[in-house]
Design a protein around this motif. Structure first.
Motif, short mmCIF file in Angstrom:
data_model
loop_
_atom_site.label_atom_id
_atom_site.label_comp_id
_atom_site.label_asym_id
_atom_site.label_seq_id
_atom_site.Cartn_x
_atom_site.Cartn_y
_atom_site.Cartn_z
N GLU A 61 0.83 -1.21 0.00
CA GLU A 61 0.00 0.00 0.00
C GLU A 61 0.87 1.26 0.00
N PHE A 62 1.94 1.24 0.78
CA PHE A 62 2.81 2.41 0.82
C PHE A 62 3.53 2.61 -0.51
N ASP A 63 3.97 1.53 -1.14
CA ASP A 63 4.65 1.65 -2.43
C ASP A 63 3.73 2.32 -3.46
N ARG A 64 2.46 1.92 -3.45
CA ARG A 64 1.51 2.54 -4.40
C ARG A 64 1.36 4.03 -4.11
N ALA A 65 1.31 4.40 -2.84
CA ALA A 65 1.18 5.81 -2.49
C ALA A 65 2.47 6.58 -2.81
N PHE A 66 3.62 5.94 -2.56
CA PHE A 66 4.90 6.62 -2.76
C PHE A 66 5.16 6.89 -4.24
N TRP A 67 4.81 5.91 -5.09
CA TRP A 67 5.07 6.05 -6.52
C TRP A 67 3.86 6.58 -7.30
N SER A 68 2.90 7.13 -6.57
CA SER A 68 1.70 7.65 -7.25
C SER A 68 1.95 8.97 -7.96
N GLY A 69 3.06 9.61 -7.64
CA GLY A 69 3.36 10.90 -8.27
C GLY A 69 3.04 12.08 -7.40
N ASP A 70 2.39 11.85 -6.25
CA ASP A 70 2.08 12.95 -5.34
C ASP A 70 3.36 13.47 -4.69
N PRO A 71 3.40 14.76 -4.36
CA PRO A 71 4.60 15.30 -3.69
C PRO A 71 4.88 14.56 -2.39
N LEU A 72 6.16 14.34 -2.12
CA LEU A 72 6.54 13.60 -0.93
C LEU A 72 6.16 14.34 0.35
N ASP A 73 6.18 15.68 0.31
CA ASP A 73 5.79 16.44 1.50
C ASP A 73 4.33 16.20 1.84
N GLU A 74 3.48 16.10 0.81
CA GLU A 74 2.06 15.83 1.06
C GLU A 74 1.87 14.42 1.63
N LEU A 75 2.62 13.46 1.09
CA LEU A 75 2.53 12.09 1.61
C LEU A 75 2.98 12.05 3.07
N PHE A 76 4.03 12.76 3.39
CA PHE A 76 4.53 12.80 4.76
C PHE A 76 3.51 13.45 5.69
N ASP A 77 2.86 14.51 5.22
CA ASP A 77 1.84 15.16 6.04
C ASP A 77 0.64 14.25 6.28
N ARG A 78 0.30 13.43 5.28
CA ARG A 78 -0.82 12.51 5.45
C ARG A 78 -0.48 11.40 6.45
N ILE A 79 0.76 10.96 6.42
CA ILE A 79 1.17 9.90 7.34
C ILE A 79 1.13 10.40 8.78
N GLY A 80 1.56 11.63 9.00
CA GLY A 80 1.51 12.22 10.33
C GLY A 80 2.68 11.79 11.20
#
Length: 231
Positions: A61-80
């Motif tokens: 699940e994380f790999d799909r989110a990481f390689w989805s093309g979304d900015p890494l800062d946004e992914l990090f903010d979603r993870i918390g």
């Protein structure tokens, strides 16, 4: 005489429960230790299969989110601040160090890449320790259970020979129960050791593959950050 001895032996209860209760205190203790080790080992095996399945699913699940093309800062903010999965925690460790490595003027502090790599290495080491927790017990059971069972057998046979000497009777009815009780200890030792060895090898291999996936991700993530630094 032989027929009479066989008849007496046939009247003896050779069920597992009867053999256990007839055994000496030492042999009973050995049997209980081996039974407890077997149950504990199976509990670890089942729990590890569940944990590894969850770890693989979270990593996918994380790999799909990481390689989805979304900015890494946004992914990090979603993870918390409290990541739920191992891959999330490794990513969060790298991103946290990445953000801490920026000065107030936006420029990076020297040595940022090395610190990010170390942060992720520490996170990977913690996750690897969790993956392997409990496997040492399986290895110990696999290595020692047959010898513990053998000790119980030797002790039981010793008691059987003592009973033969006391009764001064070597017919089957006297010999068979003591030998049967003694051999149960060896059987329980093998029953505990064989699954422990098989699943230790299987689970160790699975843990290594999962940890290798974390290391591969950390290398890829470090490469991405290095490109941004160079840019």
């Amino acid at each position: 005489m032989e027929a009479e001895a066989i008849g007496l032996a046939s009247e003896v209860d050779f069920s597992m429960t009867a053999l256990f209760w007839r055994a000496s205190f030492t042999v009973k203790l050995v049997m209980l230790m081996l039974i407890a080790a077997s149950f504990w080992g199976w509990a670890i095996i089942i729990q590890k299969f569940i944990n590894y399945r969850i770890a693989r699913r979270e990593a996918e699940e994380f790999d799909r989110a990481f390689w989805s093309g979304d900015p890494l800062d946004e992914l990090f903010d979603r993870i918390g601040e409290s990541p739920k999965g191992s891959a999330h925690r490794i990513f969060a460790a790298g991103m946290s160090e990445w953000r801490r490595s920026h000065r107030e003027d936006g420029r990076l502090i020297a040595g940022a890449t090395a610190r990010i790599d170390r942060s992720m290495d520490v996170a990977i080491a913690k996750e690897d320790e969790k993956l392997n927790y409990g496997l040492g017990f399986l290895a110990t059971v696999g290595a020692t259970a047959p010898f513990i069972g053998l000790f119980g057998t030797v002790w039981g046979i010793k008691n059987a020979f003592e009973e033969i000497a006391i009764s001064q009777n070597t017919n089957l009815a006297v010999v068979a129960p003591g030998i049967a009780e003694a051999l149960v200890a060896t059987a329980l030792g093998l029953l505990a050791a064989i699954p422990a060895v098989i699943f230790y090898n299987k689970l160790s291999s699975d843990a290594d593959r999962i940890a290798s996936g974390y290391e591969a991700f950390a290398d890829e993530f470090s490469t991405i950050l290095s490109r941004q630094l160079d840019a």
